[in-house]
Design a protein around this motif. Structure first.
Motif, mmCIF file in Angstrom:
data_model
loop_
_atom_site.group_PDB
_atom_site.id
_atom_site.type_symbol
_atom_site.label_atom_id
_atom_site.label_comp_id
_atom_site.label_asym_id
_atom_site.label_seq_id
_atom_site.Cartn_x
_atom_site.Cartn_y
_atom_site.Cartn_z
ATOM 1 N N ARG A 1 -31.040 96.998 17.404
ATOM 2 C CA ARG A 1 -29.816 97.584 16.858
ATOM 3 C C ARG A 1 -29.919 97.809 15.352
ATOM 4 N NH1 ARG A 1 -25.614 95.593 14.188
ATOM 5 N NH2 ARG A 1 -26.319 93.468 14.459
ATOM 6 N N TYR B 1 -30.640 105.522 11.414
ATOM 7 C CA TYR B 1 -29.440 106.377 11.345
ATOM 8 C C TYR B 1 -29.105 106.703 9.889
ATOM 9 C CZ TYR B 1 -24.439 107.439 11.202
ATOM 10 O OH TYR B 1 -23.226 108.011 10.925
ATOM 11 N N ILE C 1 -25.597 105.295 18.519
ATOM 12 C CA ILE C 1 -25.112 104.642 19.731
ATOM 13 C C ILE C 1 -25.929 103.369 19.951
ATOM 14 C CG2 ILE C 1 -24.669 104.881 22.205
ATOM 15 C CD1 ILE C 1 -23.180 106.934 20.564
ATOM 16 N N THR C 2 -25.277 102.230 19.858
ATOM 17 C CA THR C 2 -25.906 100.950 20.195
ATOM 18 C C THR C 2 -24.912 100.191 21.069
ATOM 19 O OG1 THR C 2 -25.026 99.648 18.345
ATOM 20 C CG2 THR C 2 -27.042 100.909 17.915
ATOM 21 N N LYS D 1 -20.673 102.662 17.927
ATOM 22 C CA LYS D 1 -20.703 104.047 18.398
ATOM 23 C C LYS D 1 -20.094 104.952 17.333
ATOM 24 C CE LYS D 1 -20.588 103.100 23.326
ATOM 25 N NZ LYS D 1 -21.284 101.878 23.153
ATOM 26 N N LYS E 1 -19.875 108.934 16.906
ATOM 27 C CA LYS E 1 -20.164 110.187 17.612
ATOM 28 C C LYS E 1 -19.412 111.357 16.993
ATOM 29 C CE LYS E 1 -19.953 108.158 22.114
ATOM 30 N NZ LYS E 1 -19.710 108.381 23.521
ATOM 31 N N TRP F 1 -29.295 112.200 17.653
ATOM 32 C CA TRP F 1 -28.753 110.957 18.191
ATOM 33 C C TRP F 1 -29.755 109.839 17.950
ATOM 34 C CZ3 TRP F 1 -24.057 110.827 21.001
ATOM 35 C CH2 TRP F 1 -23.444 112.063 21.127
ATOM 36 N N SER G 1 -30.281 105.754 18.675
ATOM 37 C CA SER G 1 -29.705 104.740 19.555
ATOM 38 C C SER G 1 -30.723 103.650 19.857
ATOM 39 C CB SER G 1 -29.255 105.390 20.870
ATOM 40 O OG SER G 1 -30.377 105.812 21.610
ATOM 41 N N THR G 2 -30.237 102.588 20.454
ATOM 42 C CA THR G 2 -31.150 101.639 21.065
ATOM 43 C C THR G 2 -31.599 102.266 22.377
ATOM 44 O OG1 THR G 2 -29.291 100.501 22.099
ATOM 45 C CG2 THR G 2 -30.118 99.577 20.010
ATOM 46 N N ALA H 1 -29.051 102.061 25.116
ATOM 47 C CA ALA H 1 -27.851 102.889 24.948
ATOM 48 C C ALA H 1 -28.183 104.377 24.823
ATOM 49 C CB ALA H 1 -27.081 102.423 23.711
#
Length: 150
Positions: free
Chosen positions: A14, A21, A36-37, A41, A43, A50, A52-53, A56
């Motif tokens: 994360r 990010y 997104i984790t 979030k 968005k 995007w 994310s992990t 996710a």
């Protein structure tokens, strides 16, 4: 990723996703990047990129670029099934990158194209064994996938 019209990258941690990010936002702008984790979030309505992990990682839309980082975690008994699913089933229109340790790149050659380049590790990693955290040398990185392991 930023050289493409859209993209998604799945990272194993994360905090690593958050750091990535922030770097992408600096270059592409806050309205273009989603995070997104499991805990966070962000968005924007018109996000093109995007971060994310892997767990996710969004799967409900197509992207030009896709990357999955640390693919060797596919061998982990607890988290490996998610990494394996993303490696085998998540696609990109233009480019898909699987990032990980060199032995993983060699063993994945049967179902993935060979790596474009092999980047040398900037520092050496070594397993120090089980020991108390207070006995670790200063500036030691501790990598674990759950708080119980630390």
């Amino acid at each position: 990723m930023l050289a493409h019209s859209s993209g998604v990258i799945g990272l194993p941690l994360r905090l690593l996703a958050r750091e990535f990010y922030n770097k992408v936002v600096d270059r592409a702008g806050v309205d273009s990047v989603a995070l997104i984790t499991g805990e966070e979030k962000i968005k924007p309505p018109k996000a093109r990129f995007w971060v994310s992990t892997v767990e996710a990682m969004p799967r409900d839309f197509d992207v030009s670029f896709l990357a999955v980082d640390e693919i060797q975690i596919a061998a982990d008994l607890e988290r490996g099934h998610v990494f394996t699913d993303r490696i085998l089933h998540r696609r990109a229109a233009t480019k898909r990158c699987l990032l990980g340790a060199p032995p993983c790149a060699r063993s994945s050659s049967g179902y993935c194209p060979p790596p474009a380049r092999d980047a040398a590790r900037l520092s050496q990693l070594e397993f120090a064994g089980d020991r108390k955290i207070t006995r670790q040398p200063r500036r030691t990185a501790i990598v674990a996938f759950s708080a119980d392991e630390v």
